[in-house]
Scaffold this motif. Structure first.
Motif, short mmCIF file in Angstrom:
data_model
loop_
_atom_site.label_atom_id
_atom_site.label_comp_id
_atom_site.label_asym_id
_atom_site.label_seq_id
_atom_site.Cartn_x
_atom_site.Cartn_y
_atom_site.Cartn_z
N ALA A 135 0.69 -1.07 0.20
CA ALA A 135 -0.34 0.38 -0.01
C ALA A 135 0.51 1.39 -0.11
O ALA A 135 0.51 2.51 -0.36
CB ALA A 135 -0.94 0.05 1.16
N CYS A 136 1.88 1.05 0.19
CA CYS A 136 3.05 2.18 0.21
C CYS A 136 4.16 1.46 -0.43
O CYS A 136 5.41 1.49 0.23
CB CYS A 136 3.02 2.57 1.37
SG CYS A 136 1.65 3.34 3.13
N PRO A 137 3.79 1.54 -2.12
CA PRO A 137 5.64 1.18 -2.40
C PRO A 137 7.12 1.67 -2.52
O PRO A 137 8.20 1.10 -2.89
CB PRO A 137 4.88 0.58 -4.38
CG PRO A 137 3.87 1.85 -3.89
CD PRO A 137 3.21 1.96 -2.23
N SER A 138 6.33 3.12 -1.82
CA SER A 138 7.49 3.71 -2.55
C SER A 138 8.35 4.27 -1.59
O SER A 138 9.33 4.73 -0.34
CB SER A 138 7.31 5.39 -2.99
OG SER A 138 6.58 5.84 -2.09
N VAL A 139 7.60 3.57 0.43
CA VAL A 139 8.54 3.30 1.69
C VAL A 139 8.44 2.31 1.81
O VAL A 139 8.07 1.29 2.00
CB VAL A 139 7.66 4.38 1.86
CG1 VAL A 139 8.08 4.00 3.36
CG2 VAL A 139 6.64 5.69 1.49
N ILE A 140 9.62 2.57 2.18
CA ILE A 140 10.03 0.60 3.29
C ILE A 140 9.73 0.41 4.51
O ILE A 140 9.57 1.22 5.31
CB ILE A 140 10.99 0.64 3.64
CG1 ILE A 140 12.61 0.73 1.89
CG2 ILE A 140 11.66 -0.26 4.33
CD1 ILE A 140 13.48 0.85 2.36
N GLY A 141 8.29 -0.04 4.36
CA GLY A 141 7.43 -0.67 6.02
C GLY A 141 7.38 -2.25 6.21
O GLY A 141 7.52 -3.00 5.44
N ASN A 142 6.80 -2.06 7.41
CA ASN A 142 6.29 -3.71 7.66
C ASN A 142 5.04 -3.86 8.13
O ASN A 142 5.04 -4.65 8.91
CB ASN A 142 7.39 -3.63 8.59
CG ASN A 142 7.77 -2.29 9.80
OD1 ASN A 142 7.22 -1.46 9.93
ND2 ASN A 142 7.57 -2.37 10.95
N PHE B 214 -0.28 -3.85 3.19
CA PHE B 214 0.86 -4.05 4.05
C PHE B 214 1.95 -3.22 3.23
O PHE B 214 1.48 -1.99 2.04
CB PHE B 214 0.80 -5.71 3.05
CG PHE B 214 0.17 -6.77 2.95
CD1 PHE B 214 1.25 -7.49 4.20
CD2 PHE B 214 -0.81 -6.81 2.31
CE1 PHE B 214 0.29 -8.82 4.35
CE2 PHE B 214 -1.44 -7.95 3.15
CZ PHE B 214 -0.87 -9.50 4.39
N GLY B 215 3.16 -3.07 3.79
CA GLY B 215 4.19 -2.55 3.02
C GLY B 215 4.26 -1.09 3.66
O GLY B 215 4.90 -0.30 3.70
N CYS B 216 3.42 -0.71 4.46
CA CYS B 216 3.88 0.54 5.08
C CYS B 216 4.57 0.74 6.57
O CYS B 216 4.61 -0.16 7.53
CB CYS B 216 2.19 1.33 5.54
SG CYS B 216 1.29 1.22 3.46
#
Length: 195
Positions: free
Chosen positions: A139-146, A152-154
């Motif tokens: 959901a945040c493809p340009s931010v490294i997230g956990n 997912f991915g924020c």
């Protein structure tokens, strides 16, 4: 060379397509060359196996020795590069999504998720694919997230699985919901539960 319908046998560059306008100069002279790379377009009588352009719409490629759909020209700026030009078995796409498992599929098309057909690219490198509608889409493809719970991915600062935007208490890992906004979480087993 043709002159009034007569072909001169001593011509050094005879026109292979005398009745069609063309400018090819590599495999045969004077035939159509759609991508202007010098290699003639294939036709019914002259195929890529004979020497015609195997990539008539790609000016950076013209030959495909192993017939795997990837070109032999590996010079800088070339597109559709085959890293294994004599070995079609090195062309591997395990999940069948059109993106190769390794460099053999062309550097610009390496699959970051070779076993997940709904994902192929992970721009931020956090392990969640850029295709939002794919498996565990980021959901945040340009931010490294956990984050993993609400999306997912924020960014998930407290590591509880809920993204900071979806976490009512983003600095307390044992709490994430506070519907009444009083600063006390609704997880009765967490720190400072709301009674």
């Amino acid at each position: 060379n043709w002159s009034i319908g007569i072909w001169y046998a001593n011509a050094t560059e005879p026109d292979a397509c005398p009745f069609i306008t063309g400018y090819s100069i590599q495999d045969r002279f004077g035939c159509p060359d759609g991508d202007n790379d010098g290699w003639s377009n294939p036709d019914a009588n002259w195929t890529a196996a004979n020497g015609a352009d195997a990539f008539p719409e790609n000016p950076t490629q013209w030959s495909d020795r192993d017939n795997d759909g990837w070109g032999d020209n590996q010079t800088e700026g070339a597109l559709q590069i085959d890293d294994f030009p004599d070995n079609p078995s090195q062309w591997l796409d395990t999940d069948g999504d059109g993106w190769g498992d390794n460099q053999s599929y062309g550097a610009s098309q390496v699959d970051d998720f070779p076993l997940i057909p709904s994902q192929y690219r992970d721009t931020d490198g956090d392990g969640y694919g850029d295709e939002l509608n794919g498996f565990q889409g980021d959901a945040c493809p340009s931010v490294i997230g956990n984050s993993t719970e609400d999306r997912f991915g924020c960014t998930d600062s407290d590591g509880d699985g809920w993204s900071d935007d979806g976490d009512d208490l983003p600095s307390e890992p044992s709490q994430w919901k506070d519907r009444d906004g009083d600063g006390y979480g609704e997880n009765t087993a967490g720190v400072n539960p709301d009674s």
